[in-house]
Design an enzyme around this catalytic site. Structure first.
Site, PDB file in Angstrom:
ATOM      1  N   GLU A  20       0.772  -1.566   0.236  1.00 29.71           N
ATOM      2  CA  GLU A  20       0.232   0.428   0.398  1.00 29.71           C
ATOM      3  C   GLU A  20       0.899   1.268   0.024  1.00 29.71           C
ATOM      4  O   GLU A  20       0.481   2.048  -0.446  1.00 29.71           O
ATOM      5  CB  GLU A  20      -0.730  -0.426   1.697  1.00 29.71           C
ATOM      6  CG  GLU A  20      -1.786  -0.994   1.549  1.00 29.71           C
ATOM      7  CD  GLU A  20      -0.805  -1.926   1.664  1.00 29.71           C
ATOM      8  OE1 GLU A  20      -2.318  -2.821   1.281  1.00 29.71           O
ATOM      9  OE2 GLU A  20      -0.438  -2.175   2.228  1.00 29.71           O
ATOM     10  N   ARG A  55       9.341 -12.386   0.794  1.00 29.91           N
ATOM     11  CA  ARG A  55       8.565 -11.003   0.813  1.00 29.91           C
ATOM     12  C   ARG A  55       8.816 -10.291   2.396  1.00 29.91           C
ATOM     13  O   ARG A  55       8.552  -8.760   2.813  1.00 29.91           O
ATOM     14  CB  ARG A  55       6.912 -11.081   0.407  1.00 29.91           C
ATOM     15  CG  ARG A  55       5.985  -9.670   1.103  1.00 29.91           C
ATOM     16  CD  ARG A  55       4.859  -9.884   0.459  1.00 29.91           C
ATOM     17  NE  ARG A  55       3.911  -9.049   0.920  1.00 29.91           N
ATOM     18  CZ  ARG A  55       3.761  -7.508   0.249  1.00 29.91           C
ATOM     19  NH1 ARG A  55       4.864  -7.666  -1.061  1.00 29.91           N
ATOM     20  NH2 ARG A  55       2.956  -6.844   0.615  1.00 29.91           N
ATOM     21  N   LEU A 106       2.043  -7.343 -10.014  1.00 23.87           N
ATOM     22  CA  LEU A 106       2.561  -7.575 -11.137  1.00 23.87           C
ATOM     23  C   LEU A 106       3.169  -6.923 -11.728  1.00 23.87           C
ATOM     24  O   LEU A 106       3.792  -6.552 -12.762  1.00 23.87           O
ATOM     25  CB  LEU A 106       2.459  -8.682 -11.500  1.00 23.87           C
ATOM     26  CG  LEU A 106       0.908  -8.883 -12.783  1.00 23.87           C
ATOM     27  CD1 LEU A 106       0.449  -7.802 -13.192  1.00 23.87           C
ATOM     28  CD2 LEU A 106       0.437  -9.847 -13.478  1.00 23.87           C
ATOM     29  N   ILE A 107       2.290  -5.461 -11.962  1.00 24.73           N
ATOM     30  CA  ILE A 107       2.262  -4.429 -11.753  1.00 24.73           C
ATOM     31  C   ILE A 107       3.862  -3.519 -12.713  1.00 24.73           C
ATOM     32  O   ILE A 107       4.397  -2.837 -13.434  1.00 24.73           O
ATOM     33  CB  ILE A 107       1.285  -3.176 -11.816  1.00 24.73           C
ATOM     34  CG1 ILE A 107       0.315  -3.464 -11.876  1.00 24.73           C
ATOM     35  CG2 ILE A 107       2.020  -1.826 -13.070  1.00 24.73           C
ATOM     36  CD1 ILE A 107      -0.900  -3.239 -11.532  1.00 24.73           C
TER      37      ILE A 107
END
Length: 428
Positions: free
Chosen positions: A61, A274, A343-344
C-alpha cells in the site's frame, strides 16, 4: 455486530494485540518501537502546515501511495502529508520513498481503532482529509472523521468476493463504515459493484494507481549495478527472479530448480522473500539443498555473485532494482493459496511475468496481463521453473513477452490524476 460491540472487542483484545507485537518483535525489532503512536499517546508534532492524512498499512500500500502522495503535495503546496502505517516494513518503505520531501511528509503508526484513541489522534492532527489506501476500513476512524467533518476517501479501492463476504458477516458496523466514506475511488467496475453493495454512496472507477508508479532513476542504476555484480568475473548470466515469495514457496521453487535439467549455462536463481524476518530461514533452505549462496546484503563487500547458484535478496526497498536486473520474474504468493502480489512493477520494466493460479488479491490486473500475453499462468512449481527456463533460453520470446508487458502497463496509466481530481472536489 454494532460499533459499540466492535469497540469493546478492541479493548478486550488489547493485551493480546500488544503481546503479539512484542512476540513479533523477536524477529523484527521494529514491532517493539513507537508503541506510544499505536496507542495515540505520542507521535509527530501537529506542525504549522495543514495536514492531509494518507494511511498505507504495509509495503504494498505504501508503494502504491507514492504517486498519490506526490500528486497531493503538488496540488496542495501549503499542506503536509501525515503518512500512517501498521507495519515496520511499511514505515521503512515510506521513509525510503519520501525522504526527499523533507518535512512535508511525516510518518506515524495509526492508533488502534478503539474509538478513544482514534478521536485523540484526529484531534491532535486535525487533518483536512483522510485518505485510506486499497482495503483499509476502520469503523471508528470513519465515524470520528464524519463527526469532525473530515472528508474520508478510500483510494485505489479493491474488494474481493471473499472480503465482501467477510464484510457482510461483520454486520452493521461494516455497513455503517461503508456509508461513512465521502468518496471511494475503485480500481475496477467489479470492485465498485462490491463496494456499492455494502452501501457506500459515492463510488467512482478510477483504475489502479499502481500503474502510475514509475521506477526512479536511482533504482535503475542500482539494477545495473546488481547486474554487474552478477556477471562479475565471467560472461552474462541469465537471471530468474522470484519476487515477494511467501513461506512454503521457496522450498517448492528450489526443489523444482534443482530437478530441472538443461538450464541455460550459468543461470542464476534470485529469491526475494516478502518478509525480512524470513531472510535467514530462506538462506538455510538454500544451503540444505547444496546450493551455493550469495546474499545481496554482502555484495558491497564481496567481489560479486561469482559462481553462486542462488542470490538471496535480503534487502528492503530495492524491488525495482531486482526487476531491472532480471530476465524474467515470478510474482510470489501465487503458487500457494495466498492471493498473489502486484505484477505491475515488473510489467512496467518490460519483464516477462510468471504467476501461479492463486491471484485473487490482484485478480483483474493479473487476468488482463495474462490475456494480453504479458504474463503466463502456471499450475505448480515444476511448470513455473520449466517456463522460466524456456524464457531464459529464448531471447526472441523473452523480448516479445516483455514488450507486451510494457504495453499493458502503459495502457492503464492515469488513475492517480483521476483520483486526485476527485479528492480536490471534497477537500475544503
Amino acid at each position: 455486530m454494532n460499533r459499540t460491540l466492535y469497540s469493546a472487542l478492541w479493548w478486550v483484545a488489547m493485551p493480546a494485540v500488544l503481546g503479539r507485537l512484542w512476540w513479533r518483535g523477536r524477529k523484527e525489532p521494529g514491532y517493539r518501537a513507537h508503541w506510544g503512536e499505536r496507542l495515540a499517546l505520542d507521535g509527530p508534532a501537529p506542525g504549522d502546515r495543514p495536514t492531509i492524512m494518507v494511511h498505507a498499512v504495509s509495503v504494498g500500500e505504501t508503494r502504491a501511495a507514492e504517486p498519490v502522495v506526490d500528486a497531493l503535495l503538488a496540488a496542495y503546496p501549503d499542506c503536509r502529508i501525515l503518512l500512517t502505517h501498521m507495519t515496520p516494513t511499511g514505515r521503512a518503505t515510506g521513509k525510503s520513498l519520501f525522504a526527499h520531501h523533507g518535512e512535508r511528509v511525516v510518518q506515524s503508526y495509526l492508533p488502534y481503532d478503539t474509538g478513544a484513541m482514534t478521536r485523540r489522534f484526529l484531534r491532535r492532527h486535525r487533518p483536512r482529509a483522510c485518505i485510506l489506501m486499497e482495503t483499509e476500513v476502520w469503523p471508528n476512524l470513519i465515524h470520528a472523521c464524519k463527526q469532525l467533518a473530515v472528508p474520508i476517501v478510500l483510494a485505489n479501492a479493491r474488494l474481493s468476493e471473499k472480503s465482501l463476504k467477510r464484510g457482510r458477516k461483520a454486520g452493521a458496523v461494516m455497513l455503517e463504515a461503508a456509508r461513512g466514506f465521502t468518496l471511494v475511488a475503485a480500481q475496477t467496475e467489479l470492485d465498485a459493484e462490491r463496494i456499492r453493495s455494502l452501501g457506500a454512496p459515492n463510488v467512482v472507477v478510477t483504475g489502479s494507481v499502481k500503474f502510475d508508479v514509475t521506477p526512479p532513476p536511482a533504482a535503475l542504476e542500482k539494477g545495473d549495478w546488481l547486474r554487474s555484480r552478477i556477471r562479475s568475473g565471467g560472461p552474462e548470466r541469465p537471471v530468474f527472479l522470484c519476487a515477494s515469495t511467501r513461506e512454503g514457496e521457496e522450498a517448492l521453487i528450489l526443489d523444482a530448480w534443482q530437478r530441472m535439467p538443461d538450464k541455460p549455462s550459468g543461470a542464476l536463481l534470485a529469491l526475494v522473500p516478502r518478509h525480512p524476518q524470513r531472510f535467514d530461514e530462506v538462506a538455510e533452505l538454500v544451503a540444505a539443498r547444496g546450493f551455493t549462496l550469495a546474499r545481496r546484503s554482502r555484495l558491497d563487500l564481496d567481489h560479486g555473485v561469482d559462481g553462486a547458484d542462488v542470490l538471496l535478496g535480503d534487502s528492503m526497498g530495492e524491488m525495482f532494482a531486482y526487476y531491472a536486473a532480471c530476465d524474467c520474474a515470478y510474482i510470489g504468493g501465487s503458487l500457494l493459496p495466498l492471493g498473489g502480489q502486484n505484477l505491475i512493477e515488473a510489467c512496467a520494466l518490460g519483464k516477462p511475468v510468471l504467476v501461479g493460479e492463486h491471484t485473487f488479491n490482484f485478480l483483474d490486473a493479473t487476468n488482463e496481463a495474462v490475456g494480453d500475453g504479458a504474463a503466463l499462468r502456471v499450475p505448480d512449481a515444476e511448470a513455473l521453473v520449466a517456463a522460466a527456463v524456456r524464457l531464459l533460453g529464448d531471447v526472441a520470446a523473452r523480448v516479445a513477452m516483455g514488450e507486451k508487458a510494457l504495453a499493458f502497463a502503459r495502457r492503464h496509466r492515469g488513475a492517480t490524476l483521476r483520483t486526485v481530481e476527485l479528492v480536490q472536489r471534497h477537500i475544503r
